[in-house]
Write an enzyme that holds these catalytic residues in place. Structure first.
Site, PDB file in Angstrom:
ATOM      1  N   LYS A 183       0.851  -1.190   0.000  1.00  0.00           N
ATOM      2  CA  LYS A 183       0.000   0.000   0.000  1.00  0.00           C
ATOM      3  C   LYS A 183       0.887   1.241   0.000  1.00  0.00           C
ATOM      4  CE  LYS A 183      -1.568   2.881   2.738  1.00  0.00           C
ATOM      5  NZ  LYS A 183      -1.490   4.045   1.834  1.00  0.00           N
ATOM      6  N   SER A 238       6.156   8.060   9.225  1.00  0.00           N
ATOM      7  CA  SER A 238       6.434   8.879  10.402  1.00  0.00           C
ATOM      8  C   SER A 238       6.365   8.030  11.679  1.00  0.00           C
ATOM      9  CB  SER A 238       5.414  10.010  10.490  1.00  0.00           C
ATOM     10  OG  SER A 238       4.129   9.471  10.652  1.00  0.00           O
ATOM     11  N   THR A 239       7.035   8.505  12.695  1.00  0.00           N
ATOM     12  CA  THR A 239       7.041   7.801  13.978  1.00  0.00           C
ATOM     13  C   THR A 239       5.624   7.728  14.546  1.00  0.00           C
ATOM     14  OG1 THR A 239       9.337   8.325  14.420  1.00  0.00           O
ATOM     15  CG2 THR A 239       7.944   7.941  16.350  1.00  0.00           C
ATOM     16  N   GLY A 242       3.800   5.091  12.752  1.00  0.00           N
ATOM     17  CA  GLY A 242       4.411   3.813  13.128  1.00  0.00           C
ATOM     18  C   GLY A 242       3.851   3.274  14.436  1.00  0.00           C
ATOM     19  N   GLU A 259      10.464   1.489   9.917  1.00  0.00           N
ATOM     20  CA  GLU A 259      11.488   2.484   9.565  1.00  0.00           C
ATOM     21  C   GLU A 259      10.831   3.840   9.718  1.00  0.00           C
ATOM     22  OE1 GLU A 259      14.526   2.034   8.971  1.00  0.00           O
ATOM     23  OE2 GLU A 259      14.741  -0.003   8.234  1.00  0.00           O
ATOM     24  N   CYS A 293      14.523  10.887   5.457  1.00  0.00           N
ATOM     25  CA  CYS A 293      14.470  10.621   6.893  1.00  0.00           C
ATOM     26  C   CYS A 293      15.846  10.629   7.532  1.00  0.00           C
ATOM     27  CB  CYS A 293      13.799   9.282   7.124  1.00  0.00           C
ATOM     28  SG  CYS A 293      14.526   7.990   6.107  1.00  0.00           S
ATOM     29  N   GLU A 392      10.917  16.381  13.747  1.00  0.00           N
ATOM     30  CA  GLU A 392      11.285  16.201  12.342  1.00  0.00           C
ATOM     31  C   GLU A 392      10.476  17.182  11.487  1.00  0.00           C
ATOM     32  OE1 GLU A 392      10.064  12.534  10.330  1.00  0.00           O
ATOM     33  OE2 GLU A 392      12.146  12.355   9.679  1.00  0.00           O
TER      34      GLU A 392
HETATM   35  P1  NAD Z   1       3.048   8.844   7.064  1.00  0.00           P
HETATM   36  O1  NAD Z   1       3.418   8.157   8.299  1.00  0.00           O
HETATM   37  O2  NAD Z   1       2.036   9.913   7.120  1.00  0.00           O
HETATM   38  O3  NAD Z   1       2.499   7.816   5.966  1.00  0.00           O
HETATM   39  C1  NAD Z   1       3.233   6.685   5.580  1.00  0.00           C
HETATM   40  C2  NAD Z   1       2.283   5.636   5.045  1.00  0.00           C
HETATM   41  O4  NAD Z   1       1.422   5.220   6.094  1.00  0.00           O
HETATM   42  C3  NAD Z   1       1.361   6.092   3.922  1.00  0.00           C
HETATM   43  O5  NAD Z   1       1.237   5.046   2.982  1.00  0.00           O
HETATM   44  C4  NAD Z   1       0.056   6.333   4.638  1.00  0.00           C
HETATM   45  O6  NAD Z   1      -1.092   6.203   3.796  1.00  0.00           O
HETATM   46  C5  NAD Z   1       0.070   5.229   5.659  1.00  0.00           C
HETATM   47  N1  NAD Z   1      -0.791   5.443   6.826  1.00  0.00           N
HETATM   48  C6  NAD Z   1      -1.304   6.586   7.303  1.00  0.00           C
HETATM   49  N2  NAD Z   1      -2.036   6.355   8.405  1.00  0.00           N
HETATM   50  C7  NAD Z   1      -1.961   5.035   8.648  1.00  0.00           C
HETATM   51  C8  NAD Z   1      -2.467   4.185   9.669  1.00  0.00           C
HETATM   52  N3  NAD Z   1      -3.211   4.639  10.671  1.00  0.00           N
HETATM   53  N4  NAD Z   1      -2.171   2.872   9.617  1.00  0.00           N
HETATM   54  C9  NAD Z   1      -1.390   2.369   8.630  1.00  0.00           C
HETATM   55  N5  NAD Z   1      -0.903   3.132   7.635  1.00  0.00           N
HETATM   56  C10 NAD Z   1      -1.169   4.452   7.645  1.00  0.00           C
HETATM   57  O7  NAD Z   1       4.415   9.363   6.473  1.00  0.00           O
HETATM   58  P2  NAD Z   1       4.638  10.270   5.198  1.00  0.00           P
HETATM   59  O8  NAD Z   1       4.237  11.655   5.534  1.00  0.00           O
HETATM   60  O9  NAD Z   1       4.064   9.619   3.994  1.00  0.00           O
HETATM   61  O10 NAD Z   1       6.248  10.157   5.062  1.00  0.00           O
HETATM   62  C11 NAD Z   1       7.122  10.946   5.766  1.00  0.00           C
HETATM   63  C12 NAD Z   1       7.643  10.263   7.011  1.00  0.00           C
HETATM   64  O11 NAD Z   1       8.268   9.032   6.674  1.00  0.00           O
HETATM   65  C13 NAD Z   1       8.709  11.039   7.719  1.00  0.00           C
HETATM   66  O12 NAD Z   1       8.471  11.045   9.100  1.00  0.00           O
HETATM   67  C14 NAD Z   1       9.995  10.299   7.434  1.00  0.00           C
HETATM   68  O13 NAD Z   1      10.997  10.464   8.351  1.00  0.00           O
HETATM   69  C15 NAD Z   1       9.519   8.917   7.343  1.00  0.00           C
HETATM   70  N6  NAD Z   1      10.449   8.092   6.560  1.00  0.00           N
HETATM   71  C16 NAD Z   1      11.247   7.193   7.211  1.00  0.00           C
HETATM   72  C17 NAD Z   1      12.164   6.443   6.512  1.00  0.00           C
HETATM   73  C18 NAD Z   1      13.055   5.461   7.200  1.00  0.00           C
HETATM   74  O14 NAD Z   1      13.564   4.581   6.554  1.00  0.00           O
HETATM   75  N7  NAD Z   1      13.273   5.557   8.485  1.00  0.00           N
HETATM   76  C19 NAD Z   1      12.264   6.578   5.132  1.00  0.00           C
HETATM   77  C20 NAD Z   1      11.446   7.501   4.502  1.00  0.00           C
HETATM   78  C21 NAD Z   1      10.529   8.240   5.224  1.00  0.00           C
END
Ligand code: NAD
Length: 488
Positions: A183, A238-239, A242, A259, A293, A392
């Protein structure tokens, strides 16, 4: 060229390209704010069908046991992706705002090439180990250790490096013998859908082994992490999200691989070339508009060199003009969305209200009438307790913080809920070794060394994640361990 036109993206469920129950949703080009294409909008029934297809492919085919066949399918995928690379490049630039220069490396061609690492592991991994004979409790037993796939993997990914993150999950999860429901983020659905079309038309992956479900609805991620038919969730994002994934996965005690975010420190020791190091810190935070990230977003410098470091970082950031990601020289494109730009601007305002000095940047660039651009920004005169030093931002924003002595630098670097990455610059190897030993983080670059590679595990300490992606460690995240003991 089999890439679908941007207005006809499809879900991949059970080996078939299908429309979404929710119709379609528009995706914007973040550099122009114009509609770029329409993505299939899956609903909950589509997600359920995808999970069922993955479950059935895992339970009723030989996929998880046929290592050579899996390597063959992954090789086909890599070859097909390479044949389509120009179409994928254009898509990645238009949809993710990825600087075209970076599509030759970490944004596209790098992660596609890295699939070979997974192919080779499928062929060469030691799936079975003879532990020999022992007599636990007086019973002579031959013990054989077997490694096998976890089962159905739900993969949930963000928008910032869509191909890198999708392939860093698909490659090892599939090579290990799992079936997958991917997804992707609602901001970059077409990058994933294009891969789905390539899989359907150019590879022998059995139906249901890979399912790709695009949707505007974040709830489908929650559905995927909670569904009892899913054995494992692999999540990048995002944390905060997560944590939610972990809570949803807890109901069925799924294996959970995370991650997450970072707020990594770039430590300049006092025997380093301060100007060169601070300049590098400034440059690197502007790459892909700071949407990485692992970028080092806190620059820690010796107090005596603070002014010089601020000047050098400001000069580096000031030289970078955000612009058209399709232009060959662009390193800083747009942010992904208006929402993301508003978030970055909110943090810059918070820095001002907390007494921070915006040394350079802080505004939308005057030259860009359209697109979600923001100037590379340097914030000085805050300490590590400031909001912009703790949270962040995910934009091209660097915070400079002074320290007093190496121990203080380590203390400040570690004074963060995150522990994803970091950098150390200096000349004395012993001092550098003390700092790398002291910083609690998953990857560290010394004097510009590059830690990113197919064979190098990447991931975070503390609230930056659980587990490692890439490398053999990343592959083994997708395996279970079975021990068989026979009377000898
Ligand atoms: P996000 O957490 O908003 O979304 C990530 C994914 O999670 C999307 O596909 C989203 O649709 C899905 N999602 C949203 N709500 C959910 C829920 N309740 N349950 C399950 N899935 C859900 O993150 P973003 O804004 O898309 O990306 C940016 C973030 O990702 C930043 O915090 C960045 O640091 C992090 N990131 C981390 C790494 C790493 O490897 N550590 C790599 C890239 C990005």
């Amino acid at each position: 060229m089999v890439l679908p036109p941007a207005d006809s993206s499809r879900l991949l469920i059970g080996g078939k390209l299908t429309t979404g129950g929710g119709g379609e949703f528009v995706t914007l080009n973040p550099a122009t704010e114009e509609a770029y294409g329409f993505a299939a909008d899956a609903d909950k029934a589509d997600m359920s069908a995808a999970i069922e297809a993955a479950r059935s492919a895992f339970d009723s085919t030989g996929w998880s046991r046929d290592h050579a066949f899996r390597a063959h399918c992954l090789r086909q995928l890599r070859t097909a992706l390479q044949a389509e690379v120009e179409g994928l490049r254009a898509l990645t630039v238009a949809e993710a705002g990825a600087p075209v220069m970076l599509t030759r490396g970490p944004h596209l061609e790098g992660p596609v090439a890295d699939l070979e690492f997974s192919e080779k592991l499928a062929e060469s991994y030691e799936w079975e180990t003879d532990l020999g004979v022992a007599a636990p409790m007086g019973i002579r037993s031959r013990r054989v250790l077997q490694r096998e796939a976890v089962g159905v993997v739900g993969a949930i990914t963000p928008w910032n490096f869509p191909h890198q993150i999708n392939f860093a999950k698909l490659g090892p999860a599939l090579a290990a013998g799992n079936t997958v429901v991917l997804k992707p983020a609602p901001d970059t659905p077409l990058c994933a859908a294009a891969v789905g079309a390539i899989i359907a038309e150019h590879t022998d992956f059995p139906p249901g082994v890979i399912n790709i479900v695009t949707s505007a609805d974040h709830e489908l991620g929650a559905q995927l992490s909670g569904d009892p038919r899913v054995d494992m969730v692999t999540f990048t994002g995002s944390t905060q999200t997560g944590r939610t994934v972990m809570i949803n996965a807890a109901a069925t005690l799924k294996k959970t691989f995370l991650e997450l975010g970072g707020k990594s420190a770039f430590i300049v020791l006092d025997d380093a070339d301060i100007g060169a190091a601070a300049g590098m810190a400034g440059f690197s935070v502007a790459v892909h508009a700071g949407q990485g990230c692992a970028l080092t977003t806190r620059l820690l410098v010796p107090r005596a060199s603070y002014a010089a470091a601020v000047d050098a970082a400001a000069a580096a950031l000031g030289r970078i003009t955000p612009g058209d990601p399709s232009a060959p020289g662009t390193i800083c494109g747009p942010l992904i969305s208006a929402r993301q730009r508003a978030r970055v601007e909110r943090y810059i305002d918070i820095a001002r209200t907390e007494g921070g000095r915006i040394v350079v940047g802080g505004r939308r660039p005057a030259a860009q009438q359209h697109g979600f651009f923001i100037e590379p920004t340097l914030i000085a005169d805050v300490d590590n307790a400031a909001t912009v030093a703790r949270e962040e931002i995910f934009g091209p924003v660097l915070v400079v913080i002074p320290y007093d002595g190496d121990e203080d630098a380590i203390r400040i670097a570690n004074d963060s809920p995150y522990g994803l990455s970091g950098a150390v610059w200096g000349t004395d190897p012993e001092r550098i070794a003390k700092v790398t030993a002291g910083v609690r983080t998953g990857t560290l670059s010394v004097n510009g060394g590059v830690w990113y590679a197919a064979d190098a595990p990447f991931g975070g300490y503390k609230q930056s994640g659980i587990g490692r992606e890439m490398g053999v460690a990343g592959f083994e995240e997708y395996l279970e361990t079975k021990l068989i003991a026979s009377m000898a």
